[in-house]
Motif scaffolding. Sequence first.
Motif, short mmCIF file in Angstrom:
data_model
loop_
_atom_site.label_atom_id
_atom_site.label_comp_id
_atom_site.label_asym_id
_atom_site.label_seq_id
_atom_site.Cartn_x
_atom_site.Cartn_y
_atom_site.Cartn_z
N GLN A 248 0.31 13.44 5.32
CA GLN A 248 -0.79 14.03 6.08
C GLN A 248 -0.41 14.20 7.55
O GLN A 248 -0.65 15.24 8.16
N GLN A 249 0.21 13.17 8.13
CA GLN A 249 0.56 13.23 9.54
C GLN A 249 1.62 14.30 9.79
O GLN A 249 1.55 15.03 10.78
N ARG A 250 2.59 14.40 8.91
CA ARG A 250 3.64 15.39 9.09
C ARG A 250 3.10 16.81 8.91
O ARG A 250 3.42 17.71 9.69
N LYS A 251 2.27 16.99 7.89
CA LYS A 251 1.71 18.32 7.62
C LYS A 251 0.80 18.79 8.76
O LYS A 251 1.03 19.86 9.35
N TYR A 252 -0.23 18.00 9.06
CA TYR A 252 -1.19 18.43 10.07
C TYR A 252 -0.61 18.32 11.48
O TYR A 252 -1.03 19.03 12.39
N GLY A 253 0.38 17.42 11.67
CA GLY A 253 1.05 17.35 12.96
C GLY A 253 1.81 18.63 13.25
O GLY A 253 1.78 19.15 14.38
N SER A 254 2.49 19.19 12.25
CA SER A 254 3.23 20.43 12.46
C SER A 254 2.27 21.60 12.68
O SER A 254 2.53 22.49 13.50
N TRP A 255 1.14 21.60 11.98
CA TRP A 255 0.14 22.64 12.20
C TRP A 255 -0.43 22.55 13.62
O TRP A 255 -0.67 23.57 14.27
N TYR A 256 -0.62 21.33 14.08
CA TYR A 256 -1.17 21.13 15.43
C TYR A 256 -0.18 21.64 16.47
O TYR A 256 -0.56 22.32 17.43
N PHE A 257 1.11 21.31 16.31
CA PHE A 257 2.14 21.82 17.21
C PHE A 257 2.12 23.35 17.24
O PHE A 257 2.21 23.97 18.31
N ALA A 258 1.99 23.95 16.07
CA ALA A 258 1.99 25.41 15.98
C ALA A 258 0.77 26.01 16.69
O ALA A 258 0.88 27.02 17.40
N GLU B 49 0.86 -1.19 0.00
CA GLU B 49 0.00 0.00 0.00
C GLU B 49 0.90 1.24 0.00
O GLU B 49 0.74 2.14 0.83
N LYS B 50 1.83 1.26 -0.94
CA LYS B 50 2.84 2.31 -0.95
C LYS B 50 2.23 3.70 -1.09
O LYS B 50 2.58 4.63 -0.35
N GLU B 51 1.31 3.87 -2.03
CA GLU B 51 0.72 5.18 -2.26
C GLU B 51 -0.08 5.65 -1.05
O GLU B 51 0.02 6.81 -0.63
N ALA B 52 -0.90 4.76 -0.48
CA ALA B 52 -1.70 5.11 0.67
C ALA B 52 -0.83 5.44 1.88
O ALA B 52 -1.10 6.40 2.62
N SER B 53 0.22 4.65 2.11
CA SER B 53 1.09 4.90 3.25
C SER B 53 1.87 6.20 3.07
O SER B 53 2.09 6.93 4.04
N ALA B 54 2.27 6.51 1.83
CA ALA B 54 2.96 7.77 1.56
C ALA B 54 2.04 8.95 1.84
O ALA B 54 2.45 9.96 2.44
N LEU C 231 -5.99 11.59 9.39
CA LEU C 231 -5.21 10.36 9.33
C LEU C 231 -6.10 9.14 9.08
O LEU C 231 -5.71 8.21 8.38
N THR C 232 -7.29 9.15 9.67
CA THR C 232 -8.21 8.03 9.46
C THR C 232 -8.60 7.92 7.99
O THR C 232 -8.70 6.83 7.43
N LYS C 233 -8.81 9.06 7.34
CA LYS C 233 -9.19 9.06 5.93
C LYS C 233 -8.06 8.56 5.03
O LYS C 233 -8.31 8.02 3.95
#
Length: 359
Positions: free
Chosen positions: A226-236, A216-221, A286-288
């Motif tokens: 998504q986790q890195r992008k929204y994780g950094s926004w959440y930290f901010a 599931e390379k494309e989905a995992s990528a 992340l669930t999506k």
Amino acid sequence: MLFILSIFIFVGILEIVTPYLTRKTTVFGVSIPEPYVQHQQLQIFKKHYSMLVGSIAVAFLLGQVLLLFTSIQEESFVLLSFILLYVLLLISAGLYMFYHIKTKKLKTQENWEAHVKTVYVMDLSIREKDEVLSPTFFVLPIIITLALITFTYMNYNAIPDVFATHWNATGEVDGWTEKTWLSVIEMPLILLGLQISFFIMSKGMKSAKLQLSAQEKEASANRELQQRKYGSWYFAAINYSLTILFVVSHYKTVILKDQTIPYFFPLFIGFIVVSLGGLTLLIWKLTKSNERFDDLHTNETAATDDRYWKWGILYINKNDPSLLVQKKFGVGWTVNLANKWSYIILFVILLPILLTIFK
């Protein structure tokens, strides 16, 4: 009281659904070979965990609701609610360890790794799509806090000999502190430690390794991005909302000598809304984007790093330069304890707190 109940409900729901938020190749902190992610026994483990935690959470919640119809004081209700919340978290942690052991035992007994082909999956082009916020975005709050500390010392003689440092749920002062060179900057000092930690973690998130699936390379990528992008926004969001809360409270009480700050509770509510709302958005995103593994074509699976994890909680890998890695249970990040920067984060967080305790 209703606000406290809403926090309990949110945390309870989060604990219930946690097994389903992690990547499907990780179950209770154990890496699962991709051809076995739909194993029936793993689904049973997840279901039983959620049902047990859910039953306990509902029982605790009903108990709190019944207390609302008694003459219990608000302070006592808040204290009891937080005690029940901590008990729920302790029970959840115990159940996690129980199912971690059972999952690990199942994997060993059925010898899954002997029936799969381990491959290493890499895609250097993914880094070009990374939308993690730049660490410089986390510098402004640090500058604001340093300016506040400087301004506080410039007005040291005008600060009252005793000033408010704690308020109850209604915004009334119930704690005072005598003026010293350290006490007048306790709040900004703790804030500064948190801000520096956010800055270090933002750098760690930008350089964190990418974990891709073999089938599931494309989905995992997509999930990684998504986790890195929204994780950094959440930290901010957490960083800036904390800064507003601490700076406004400190400036009003210490500099302007206003000991009441009636808007402290609304500011605190705003911080909680940002924290819980941001976490909800992160989980939803992340669930999506999670892998599905509905159609497996081969017996291949991506290489795992289980040998560097203790109980699926602590990550210790001196060969990995990453500061942050994805948690193996739930959503979020944890530090690589073999990386010296992880101890610097702990140091800058704990030092201001220790200084205020042992002053």
